[in-house]
Design an enzyme around this catalytic site. Structure first.
Site: not given
Length: 442
Positions: A77, A146, A170
Site C-alpha cells: 500500500k 483506503s 480500510s
C-alpha cells in the site's frame, strides 16, 4: 501451467517455492502478465518495478532459501515507505517523494524472502478521497478504501498478498467488497514504523490474501510468531452474533448472510448465540470518528498548515473537525473508549469469537465513494483482531462477507477459529469451489 501460477494462494505458492517445484521468476512473470492484462481496467497500482523484481527473483532462484516468504511477489500500500519506489501517500503533495528506506513491515517481508513488485493505490492519506482503482469483480463499483489497490490486486490475482492498513474500516471493508480475506490484527501487533500516520491510537497494519491460511503465513512473519501457521482447531467454538446498533443501515444481502452464517455454523456444531446490544454502543461510531479527527489534525499538521490547497475537501473537513476538538475533550474520548473496550473484553469470557457485518452490503458504485466504514469503526477503536470472511453474494453478483472478531492479543486463536468458520461457510455455500473461484474475473 504458467498461465495459472498467478492464481496460486500465498501458502500453496510458498510451499512450491520452498520445494523448488516453482521458481520465483516463473511466479513473478505470471503476476506481471496478469497485471499487464488487467491494470488498464482495475488501476490497482501507483508504481511497478518489473525488472528489479525479476532480478531479485533470479537471485533468489540461484541462492539458498531466504525465509518463509521466499520468492513470493507482494504489493505494498502506498502509505508504506519503500526505499526503491516512490511513496506518495495518495496525495499530490508527495508526488516526488522517495523515502530512501523501508517501513518496518516491508523490511520484515523482504527479510523473509518476499519480492515487492510495486506500490498499490491508497486513498488520500488513507481517508475518503477515492483513487482510480475499480472493483475487479465489476469495474462500475468501488473496491472500498483506503487500501483500495491492495484489495483489488489480490482479488484480481495480480499478487497473492498485499500489505494494507486500517484506521476505520480500510482492511475489512475493501476485503468484503472485493471478496477476499482481510486481516486486521490486534492494535500494535505489527510495527507501524515507516507508515504515514493518520491516527496514532487507531492505525493498524494488516493485509489481504485469498484464504485464512494465506494471511496466517504473513502474520507469522510480520508478528514474528511461527504459531500463526498452526491453525488446527477441533473444538466447538462459542460464537456471538453481534448485529451492532448500526444494523438499521445493513442491506438485505448482509442481513441474509448474517442469518445464513448463524444457521450453517450451528449445524456444524458451534454454539451460536445472539449478543445483546449495550445501549452505550450507540455512540461508538461517533466516538471513533472524533478520536480519528483529532489525531489526524495533529498527524497531518504540516500538510494542513503548509499545503492546504493540495488537500481534498473531504480531508480538509476531517482536519477542520479535529482542530475544533480540544485536548481535554480528546482525553475524555480516549477514557470513554477504554471503558467500552474493557466491557467488550469481558464478552470473550462467554464467546470465543464474534461475528458481525463487515459492511452495509455489496460495494456501492465507484462514483459514490469508497463506502461507509461504520461497521468497523468500533472494532478498530477497541484494537481487537478482525478478519473479513467472504462467502455470500449480493443482488448485483458482488461479494458479501462477514467480520470475525477476536479478543485482543489472541490473534493466533482468532486465526484458528476463523479458518474453522470459513471452511464451513464455504463448504455449505459452494462445496465444489474454493474462495478464489467464487466470482468471475475479467
Amino acid at each position: 501451467m504458467s498461465t495459472a501460477l498467478n492464481r496460486l494462494g500465498a501458502l500453496e505458492a510458498a510451499r512450491k517455492l520452498q520445494r523448488r517445484e516453482l521458481t520465483a521468476e516463473q511466479l513473478v512473470r505470471a503476476c506481471f502478465a496478469r497485471i499487464e492484462q488487467r491494470e488498464n481496467t482495475v488501476h490497482a497500482w501507483t508504481a511497478l518495478q518489473k525488472q528489479a523484481a525479476l532480478d531479485r527473483a533470479q537471485e533468489l532462484d540461484r541462492g539458498a532459501l531466504a525465509g518463509p516468504l521466499h520468492g513470493l511477489p507482494i504489493g505494498v500500500k502506498d502509505l508504506f515507505d519503500t526505499d526503491d519506489l516512490p511513496t506518495r501517500y495518495g496525495s499530490p503533495i508527495y508526488e516526488r517523494h522517495r523515502p530512501g528506506l523501508d517501513a518496518a513491515a516491508v523490511a520484515l517481508c523482504r527479510g523473509a524472502g518476499a519480492i515487492v513488485i510495486g506500490k498499490t493505490v491508497t486513498t488520500e492519506f488513507a481517508t475518503y478521497q477515492a483513487g482510480p482503482t475499480r472493483n475487479p469483480r465489476n469495474e462500475a463499483y468501488t473496491p472500498g478504501g483506503s487500501s483500495s489497490g491492495s484489495a483489488a490486486a489480490v482479488a484480481d490475482d495480480m499478487v497473492p498478498f498485499a500489505l494494507g492498513s486500517q484506521t476505520a474500516g480500510s482492511i475489512i471493508r475493501p476485503a468484503s467488497y472485493c471478496g477476499i480475506v482481510g486481516f486486521k490484527p490486534t492494535f500494535g501487533a505489527i510495527p507501524r514504523a515507516g507508515v504515514k500516520s493518520l491516527a496514532e491510537s487507531l492505525d493498524t497494519i494488516g493485509g489481504f490474501a485469498r484464504s485464512v491460511p494465506d494471511v496466517a503465513l504473513f502474520a507469522s512473519v510480520l508478528m514474528r510468531d511461527p504459531r500463526m501457521l498452526e491453525l488446527a482447531y477441533d473444538g466447538k467454538p462459542r460464537i456471538g452474533m453481534y448485529r451492532s446498533l448500526q444494523w438499521r443501515h445493513a442491506q438485505a444481502e448482509t442481513k441474509e448472510a448474517f442469518a445464513q452464517a448463524a444457521a450453517i455454523l450451528s449445524r456444524a456444531g458451534a454454539v451460536v448465540e445472539e449478543v445483546p446490544l449495550p445501549p452505550e454502543h450507540c455512540v461508538l461510531v461517533q466516538l471513533h470518528s472524533d478520536i480519528m479527527a483529532f489525531e489526524a489534525s495533529q498527524s497531518l499538521a504540516y500538510e494542513r498548515l503548509e499545503h492546504a490547497a493540495q488537500l481534498s475537501p473531504k480531508i480538509q473537513a476531517i482536519l477542520e473537525a479535529g482542530a475544533r476538538i480540544t485536548a481535554e475533550e480528546h482525553l475524555k474520548n480516549l477514557a470513554r473508549a477504554a471503558e467500552s473496550r474493557a466491557r467488550v473484553d469481558a464478552w470473550f469470557d462467554t464467546y470465543d469469537v464474534l461475528l458481525a457485518p463487515s459492511a452495509a452490503g455489496e460495494a456501492p458504485f465507484a462514483d459514490l465513494g469508497t463506502g461507509d466504514p461504520q461497521f468497523s469503526r468500533a472494532w478498530t477503536l477497541f484494537g481487537v483482531p478482525c478478519l473479513n470472511l467472504p462467502f455470500a453474494t449480493g443482488p448485483q453478483g458482488l461479494p458479501v462477507g462477514l467480520q470475525l472478531v477476536g479478543k485482543r492479543h489472541s490473534d493466533h486463536f482468532t486465526l484458528a477459529v476463523a479458518a474453522w468458520v470459513h471452511q464451513r461457510l464455504l463448504a455449505a455455500n459452494a462445496p465444489d469451489i474454493g474462495a478464489s473461484d467464487m466470482w468471475p474475473r475479467g
